[in-house]
Design a protein around this motif. Sequence first.
Motif, short mmCIF file in Angstrom:
data_model
loop_
_atom_site.label_atom_id
_atom_site.label_comp_id
_atom_site.label_asym_id
_atom_site.label_seq_id
_atom_site.Cartn_x
_atom_site.Cartn_y
_atom_site.Cartn_z
N ILE A 1 0.81 -1.22 0.00
CA ILE A 1 0.00 0.00 0.00
C ILE A 1 0.85 1.27 0.00
CG2 ILE A 1 -0.32 0.09 2.50
CD1 ILE A 1 -3.32 0.96 1.59
N GLU A 2 1.97 1.26 0.69
CA GLU A 2 2.81 2.46 0.69
C GLU A 2 3.40 2.71 -0.69
OE1 GLU A 2 5.57 2.10 3.92
OE2 GLU A 2 4.07 2.70 5.39
N GLY A 3 3.72 1.67 -1.42
CA GLY A 3 4.22 1.82 -2.78
C GLY A 3 3.14 2.38 -3.70
N VAL A 4 1.91 1.91 -3.52
CA VAL A 4 0.79 2.42 -4.31
C VAL A 4 0.59 3.90 -3.99
CG1 VAL A 4 -1.71 2.26 -4.67
CG2 VAL A 4 -0.34 0.17 -4.51
N ALA A 5 0.64 4.26 -2.72
CA ALA A 5 0.47 5.67 -2.32
C ALA A 5 1.55 6.54 -2.93
CB ALA A 5 0.49 5.77 -0.79
N GLU A 6 2.77 6.07 -2.92
CA GLU A 6 3.85 6.85 -3.52
C GLU A 6 3.68 7.00 -5.02
OE1 GLU A 6 7.25 4.74 -1.98
OE2 GLU A 6 7.33 6.03 -0.20
N ARG A 7 3.19 5.96 -5.69
CA ARG A 7 2.94 6.05 -7.14
C ARG A 7 1.83 7.05 -7.43
NH1 ARG A 7 4.85 1.85 -10.66
NH2 ARG A 7 4.04 3.30 -12.21
N LEU A 8 0.96 7.28 -6.47
CA LEU A 8 -0.11 8.27 -6.62
C LEU A 8 0.37 9.68 -6.28
CD1 LEU A 8 -3.05 6.26 -5.01
CD2 LEU A 8 -2.80 6.88 -7.43
N GLY A 9 1.63 9.81 -5.89
CA GLY A 9 2.19 11.13 -5.60
C GLY A 9 2.18 11.51 -4.14
N LEU A 10 1.81 10.60 -3.26
CA LEU A 10 1.82 10.90 -1.83
C LEU A 10 3.22 10.65 -1.28
CD1 LEU A 10 -1.53 9.15 -0.86
CD2 LEU A 10 -1.17 11.55 -1.42
N ARG A 11 3.66 11.51 -0.39
CA ARG A 11 4.98 11.36 0.22
C ARG A 11 4.84 10.61 1.55
NH1 ARG A 11 7.71 17.25 -0.73
NH2 ARG A 11 7.67 17.17 -3.00
N VAL A 12 5.24 9.38 1.53
CA VAL A 12 5.11 8.52 2.72
C VAL A 12 6.42 8.55 3.50
CG1 VAL A 12 4.64 6.19 3.53
CG2 VAL A 12 3.48 7.04 1.48
N SER A 13 6.29 8.81 4.79
CA SER A 13 7.44 8.80 5.69
C SER A 13 7.01 8.20 7.02
CB SER A 13 7.95 10.23 5.89
OG SER A 13 9.01 10.25 6.82
N GLN A 14 7.71 7.19 7.46
CA GLN A 14 7.43 6.52 8.73
C GLN A 14 5.97 6.06 8.81
OE1 GLN A 14 8.72 9.21 11.79
NE2 GLN A 14 10.87 8.94 11.27
N HIS A 15 5.47 5.49 7.72
CA HIS A 15 4.12 4.92 7.62
C HIS A 15 3.02 5.97 7.73
CE1 HIS A 15 6.13 1.10 7.84
NE2 HIS A 15 6.59 1.37 9.04
N LYS A 16 3.33 7.24 7.41
CA LYS A 16 2.34 8.32 7.47
C LYS A 16 2.50 9.24 6.27
CE LYS A 16 2.19 8.49 12.49
NZ LYS A 16 2.42 9.31 13.66
N CYS A 17 1.43 9.97 5.95
CA CYS A 17 1.51 11.01 4.91
C CYS A 17 0.38 12.01 5.13
CB CYS A 17 1.44 10.40 3.51
SG CYS A 17 -0.17 9.82 3.01
N LEU A 18 0.47 13.11 4.39
CA LEU A 18 -0.63 14.07 4.40
C LEU A 18 -1.82 13.44 3.70
CD1 LEU A 18 1.24 17.35 3.40
CD2 LEU A 18 0.53 16.65 5.69
N CYS A 19 -2.98 13.60 4.27
CA CYS A 19 -4.19 13.03 3.68
C CYS A 19 -4.61 13.87 2.47
CB CYS A 19 -5.32 12.99 4.71
SG CYS A 19 -6.85 12.29 4.06
N PRO A 20 -4.82 13.23 1.33
CA PRO A 20 -5.22 13.98 0.14
C PRO A 20 -6.72 14.31 0.09
CG PRO A 20 -5.01 11.67 -0.40
CD PRO A 20 -4.58 11.82 1.04
N PHE A 21 -7.47 13.89 1.09
CA PHE A 21 -8.92 14.04 1.07
C PHE A 21 -9.44 15.22 1.86
CE2 PHE A 21 -8.00 9.38 0.88
CZ PHE A 21 -8.07 9.29 -0.49
N HIS A 22 -8.54 15.95 2.52
CA HIS A 22 -8.91 17.17 3.23
C HIS A 22 -7.67 18.05 3.33
CE1 HIS A 22 -6.99 16.07 7.12
NE2 HIS A 22 -7.29 14.83 6.75
N ASP A 23 -7.85 19.28 3.77
CA ASP A 23 -6.75 20.23 3.89
C ASP A 23 -5.89 19.83 5.08
OD1 ASP A 23 -5.16 22.44 3.44
OD2 ASP A 23 -6.44 23.78 4.62
N ASP A 24 -4.87 19.05 4.82
CA ASP A 24 -4.06 18.45 5.87
C ASP A 24 -2.69 19.12 5.95
OD1 ASP A 24 -3.37 16.70 7.86
OD2 ASP A 24 -3.22 14.93 6.58
N HIS A 25 -2.30 19.52 7.15
CA HIS A 25 -0.99 20.15 7.35
C HIS A 25 -0.08 19.30 8.23
CE1 HIS A 25 -2.41 23.74 5.36
NE2 HIS A 25 -3.50 23.67 6.10
N HIS A 26 -0.64 18.28 8.84
CA HIS A 26 0.13 17.34 9.67
C HIS A 26 -0.24 15.94 9.19
CE1 HIS A 26 1.16 20.64 12.31
NE2 HIS A 26 -0.11 20.98 12.33
#
Length: 78
Positions: free
Chosen positions: A14-39
Amino acid sequence: MDKYELQKLRDLPIEGVAERLGLRVSQHKCLCPFHDDHHASMSFKVSKNMFRCFVCGASGNNISLVEKVLGKKFLDAC
């Protein structure tokens, strides 16, 4: 699509899929693309191949992540 092909897609990390979608995964976490996320509120449970946002409640597997990020239906997301 047969069960074997579908299972192969579900088994993709799943983390590889998320990265392919352009999400930056670090330590099993990333900014949520479904709302205005800053943490980084979206968390990945690698052992179960699932994601969950602790702010907006979005959750699912790697196929549902593709569905939600790209706005695709199930077969198109596959």
